[in-house]
Motif scaffolding. Structure first.
Motif, PDB file in Angstrom:
ATOM      1  N   GLY A  14       0.878  -1.275   0.064  1.00  0.00           N
ATOM      2  CA  GLY A  14      -0.142   0.122  -0.071  1.00  0.00           C
ATOM      3  C   GLY A  14       0.860   1.220   0.071  1.00  0.00           C
ATOM      4  N   LYS A  15       1.451   1.393   1.046  1.00  0.00           N
ATOM      5  CA  LYS A  15       2.230   2.751   1.265  1.00  0.00           C
ATOM      6  C   LYS A  15       3.694   2.561   0.647  1.00  0.00           C
ATOM      7  N   GLY A  16       4.186   3.557  -0.105  1.00  0.00           N
ATOM      8  CA  GLY A  16       5.211   3.479  -0.761  1.00  0.00           C
ATOM      9  C   GLY A  16       6.742   3.568   0.318  1.00  0.00           C
ATOM     10  N   GLY A  17       7.646   2.983  -0.310  1.00  0.00           N
ATOM     11  CA  GLY A  17       8.845   3.230   0.728  1.00  0.00           C
ATOM     12  C   GLY A  17       9.010   2.545   1.786  1.00  0.00           C
ATOM     13  N   VAL A  18       8.489   1.398   1.930  1.00  0.00           N
ATOM     14  CA  VAL A  18       8.565   0.551   3.394  1.00  0.00           C
ATOM     15  C   VAL A  18       9.456  -0.723   2.917  1.00  0.00           C
ATOM     16  N   GLY A  19       9.759  -1.019   1.744  1.00  0.00           N
ATOM     17  CA  GLY A  19      10.712  -1.816   1.436  1.00  0.00           C
ATOM     18  C   GLY A  19      10.177  -3.006   0.704  1.00  0.00           C
ATOM     19  N   LYS A  20       9.118  -2.892  -0.204  1.00  0.00           N
ATOM     20  CA  LYS A  20       8.773  -3.986  -1.095  1.00  0.00           C
ATOM     21  C   LYS A  20       9.848  -4.382  -1.844  1.00  0.00           C
ATOM     22  N   THR A  21      10.593  -3.784  -2.801  1.00  0.00           N
ATOM     23  CA  THR A  21      11.227  -3.941  -3.732  1.00  0.00           C
ATOM     24  C   THR A  21      12.721  -4.741  -3.126  1.00  0.00           C
ATOM     25  N   THR A  22      13.270  -4.231  -1.921  1.00  0.00           N
ATOM     26  CA  THR A  22      14.375  -4.758  -1.240  1.00  0.00           C
ATOM     27  C   THR A  22      13.824  -6.013  -0.671  1.00  0.00           C
ATOM     28  N   THR A  23      12.597  -6.252  -0.284  1.00  0.00           N
ATOM     29  CA  THR A  23      11.929  -7.424   0.050  1.00  0.00           C
ATOM     30  C   THR A  23      12.082  -8.534  -1.232  1.00  0.00           C
ATOM     31  N   THR A  24      11.509  -8.087  -2.224  1.00  0.00           N
ATOM     32  CA  THR A  24      11.234  -8.950  -3.158  1.00  0.00           C
ATOM     33  C   THR A  24      12.607  -9.292  -3.820  1.00  0.00           C
ATOM     34  N   ALA A  25      13.665  -8.324  -3.931  1.00  0.00           N
ATOM     35  CA  ALA A  25      15.092  -9.007  -4.355  1.00  0.00           C
ATOM     36  C   ALA A  25      15.827  -9.846  -3.396  1.00  0.00           C
ATOM     37  N   ASN A  26      15.548  -9.458  -1.971  1.00  0.00           N
ATOM     38  CA  ASN A  26      16.171 -10.511  -1.124  1.00  0.00           C
ATOM     39  C   ASN A  26      15.331 -11.978  -0.983  1.00  0.00           C
ATOM     40  N   VAL A  27      14.194 -11.810  -0.875  1.00  0.00           N
ATOM     41  CA  VAL A  27      13.252 -13.218  -0.745  1.00  0.00           C
ATOM     42  C   VAL A  27      13.643 -13.995  -2.109  1.00  0.00           C
ATOM     43  N   GLY A  28      13.728 -13.132  -3.196  1.00  0.00           N
ATOM     44  CA  GLY A  28      13.775 -13.892  -4.593  1.00  0.00           C
ATOM     45  C   GLY A  28      15.108 -14.406  -4.529  1.00  0.00           C
ATOM     46  N   THR A  29      16.321 -13.832  -4.365  1.00  0.00           N
ATOM     47  CA  THR A  29      17.719 -14.148  -4.183  1.00  0.00           C
ATOM     48  C   THR A  29      17.747 -15.371  -3.149  1.00  0.00           C
ATOM     49  N   GLY A  30      17.029 -15.376  -2.054  1.00  0.00           N
ATOM     50  CA  GLY A  30      17.230 -16.302  -1.017  1.00  0.00           C
ATOM     51  C   GLY A  30      16.475 -17.546  -1.663  1.00  0.00           C
ATOM     52  N   LEU A  31      15.482 -17.501  -2.171  1.00  0.00           N
ATOM     53  CA  LEU A  31      14.843 -18.679  -2.584  1.00  0.00           C
ATOM     54  C   LEU A  31      15.742 -19.399  -3.454  1.00  0.00           C
ATOM     55  N   ILE A 143       2.646 -11.398   0.444  1.00  0.00           N
ATOM     56  CA  ILE A 143       3.425 -10.887   1.445  1.00  0.00           C
ATOM     57  C   ILE A 143       3.165  -9.474   1.678  1.00  0.00           C
ATOM     58  N   VAL A 144       2.533  -9.294   2.654  1.00  0.00           N
ATOM     59  CA  VAL A 144       2.223  -7.634   2.994  1.00  0.00           C
ATOM     60  C   VAL A 144       3.514  -7.111   3.908  1.00  0.00           C
ATOM     61  N   VAL A 145       4.103  -6.076   3.394  1.00  0.00           N
ATOM     62  CA  VAL A 145       5.205  -5.670   3.805  1.00  0.00           C
ATOM     63  C   VAL A 145       4.814  -4.284   4.783  1.00  0.00           C
ATOM     64  N   THR A 146       5.256  -4.058   6.093  1.00  0.00           N
ATOM     65  CA  THR A 146       5.024  -2.916   6.550  1.00  0.00           C
ATOM     66  C   THR A 146       6.024  -2.359   7.610  1.00  0.00           C
ATOM     67  N   THR A 147       6.100  -1.098   8.183  1.00  0.00           N
ATOM     68  CA  THR A 147       7.082  -0.746   9.075  1.00  0.00           C
ATOM     69  C   THR A 147       6.503  -0.581  10.294  1.00  0.00           C
ATOM     70  N   PRO A 148       6.860  -0.527  11.486  1.00  0.00           N
ATOM     71  CA  PRO A 148       6.146  -0.052  12.702  1.00  0.00           C
ATOM     72  C   PRO A 148       5.617   1.349  12.811  1.00  0.00           C
ATOM     73  N   GLU A 149       4.785   1.947  11.801  1.00  0.00           N
ATOM     74  CA  GLU A 149       4.548   3.285  12.011  1.00  0.00           C
ATOM     75  C   GLU A 149       3.143   3.351  11.507  1.00  0.00           C
ATOM     76  N   SER A 151       1.015   5.262   9.755  1.00  0.00           N
ATOM     77  CA  SER A 151       0.664   5.273   8.187  1.00  0.00           C
ATOM     78  C   SER A 151       0.948   3.915   7.454  1.00  0.00           C
ATOM     79  N   ALA A 152       1.850   3.374   7.860  1.00  0.00           N
ATOM     80  CA  ALA A 152       2.244   2.104   6.931  1.00  0.00           C
ATOM     81  C   ALA A 152       1.130   0.998   7.317  1.00  0.00           C
ATOM     82  N   ILE A 153       1.035   0.973   8.866  1.00  0.00           N
ATOM     83  CA  ILE A 153       0.021  -0.100   9.123  1.00  0.00           C
ATOM     84  C   ILE A 153      -1.236   0.215   8.601  1.00  0.00           C
ATOM     85  N   ARG A 154      -1.714   1.513   8.721  1.00  0.00           N
ATOM     86  CA  ARG A 154      -3.090   1.744   8.128  1.00  0.00           C
ATOM     87  C   ARG A 154      -3.220   1.268   6.773  1.00  0.00           C
ATOM     88  N   ASP A 155      -2.040   1.624   5.911  1.00  0.00           N
ATOM     89  CA  ASP A 155      -2.391   1.242   4.568  1.00  0.00           C
ATOM     90  C   ASP A 155      -2.135  -0.312   4.287  1.00  0.00           C
TER      91      ASP A 155
END
Lengths: 267, 93
Positions: A14-31, A143-149, A151-155
């Motif tokens: 939902g919210k931008g800048g919480v780490g979707k792309t970083t998560t995708t890159a790392n989870v993909g590489t990890g798999l 996979i829903v990515v959020t930060t403990p903030e 705005s991010a949790i609301r989204d």
């Protein structure tokens, strides 16, 4: 030819800048490190990002829009990773707009890819418009990515509602960028709070780690490295594959072990 | 930091965030737009005004949570704070 049991996972927030792309890159590489054949699709048309995080920006010839429009076959557009021969990227188009791809086209493409890959990861754009609709239309789980903030949790809560409305029944939460020092002081919501508020099963906790910035600078995901976040990403990958993995102790005082136990009881 | 903070434990900002979010998500999930809330508010004013004089300006309604009597924990609740100006019976037309 037998069809491999493949899984299509959308990474969204939902919210931008919480780490979707970083998560995708790392989870993909990890798999891929765990010997799975993986393709990552950047569905953020107009704002291409996943290629730079993976360090593959100089190898792009064709993109997602070229494939769905039939300009090329998907095999021509896939970029093989520098390090892992079983990891591929389908980059997004930089100069097109979001309406260039429809949910039906996305579904059709993903179904073709299912025949070849174990995991298909869709890096979702921020927001809940067309790009998001395209990405979730094709997904089996999320996979829903959020930060403990707040705005991010609301989204994230809004996203969970939309996933349910779109019949995606399997979804898990990654809490990104947690700072245990702030949690200890009471100045950041803890994992239990976030999980309770969103009432969704946890699949990973990634600490706020400057190594992430460094790894993105180099264009090399840090999953599997000897860093806290590197280990956290490996654990997420194992959990995606169905393994039960204890949560890391991010604060060295047993706090996370307690939480890990708490979630085991609840699963 | 105020001197009183030393004696009275202040709510941590993490707890403030949690409480705010809980309320916020209840109204988000109820999917009640501000326009609808405004319409509900105006209707309430109309109905109550038939029986007593109320302070329409000071009226406040919001969706919050409340413990349910059943066994399903907390449920959404429409909370209305309606200040009464004059309890005296309004003449029934």
């Amino acid at each position: 030819m037998g069809i491999i049991m493949s899984e299509v996972i959308v990474i969204t927030s939902g919210k931008g800048g919480v780490g979707k792309t970083t998560t995708t890159a790392n989870v993909g590489t990890g798999l891929a490190q765990l010997n799975k054949k993986v393709v990552l699709i950047d569905t953020d048309i107009g704002l291409r990002n996943l290629d730079v995080v993976l360090g593959l920006e100089n190898r792009i010839v064709y993109n997602l829009v070229d494939v769905v429009e039939g300009t090329c076959r998907y095999k021509q557009a896939l970029i093989k990773d520098k390090k892992y021969p079983n990891l591929f990227l389908l980059p997004s188009a930089q100069t097109r707009d979001k309406s260039s791809v429809t949910p039906e086209q996305m579904k059709k493409l993903v179904d073709e890819l299912r025949e070849e890959f174990d995991y298909i990861l869709l890096d979702c754009p921020a927001g809940i418009e067309q790009g998001f609709q395209n990405a979730i239309a094709a997904a089996d789980r999320a996979i829903v990515v959020t930060t403990p903030e707040v705005s991010a949790i609301r989204d994230a809560d809004r996203i969970i509602g939309l996933l349910e409305a779109n019949n995606i029944k399997k979804y898990n939460l990654v809490v990104n960028r947690i700072r245990m020092d702030m949690v200890k002081r009471g100045d950041m919501m803890n994992i239990e709070d976030v999980v309770e508020i969103l009432s969704i099963d946890l699949i990973g906790v990634v600490p706020d780690d400057e190594n992430i910035v460094i790894s993105t600078n180099h264009g090399e995901p840090l999953v599997g490295s000897d860093t806290l976040s590197g280990k956290a990403y490996v654990n997420i990958c194992k959990r995606i594959m169905g393994e039960e993995v204890e949560y890391l102790d991010l604060s060295n005082d047993g706090f996370f072990k307690k939480i890990a136990k708490f979630f085991k009881k609840n699963n | 930091m105020k001197i009183t903070d030393l004696f009275f434990k202040k709510k941590s900002s993490g707890d403030v965030a949690k409480d705010r979010l809980k309320l916020l998500l209840v109204s988000d999930r109820a999917n009640c737009s501000p326009e609808i809330m405004e319409m509900i508010k105006n209707d309430i004013i109309q109905v109550i005004s038939k029986y007593m004089e109320i302070d329409a300006e000071g009226l406040d309604i919001q969706i919050t949570q409340t413990e349910s009597d059943g066994n399903n924990g907390t449920v959404p609740a429409l909370f209305a704070n309606i200040p009464i100006k004059d309890l005296g019976h309004k003449s029934n037309n």
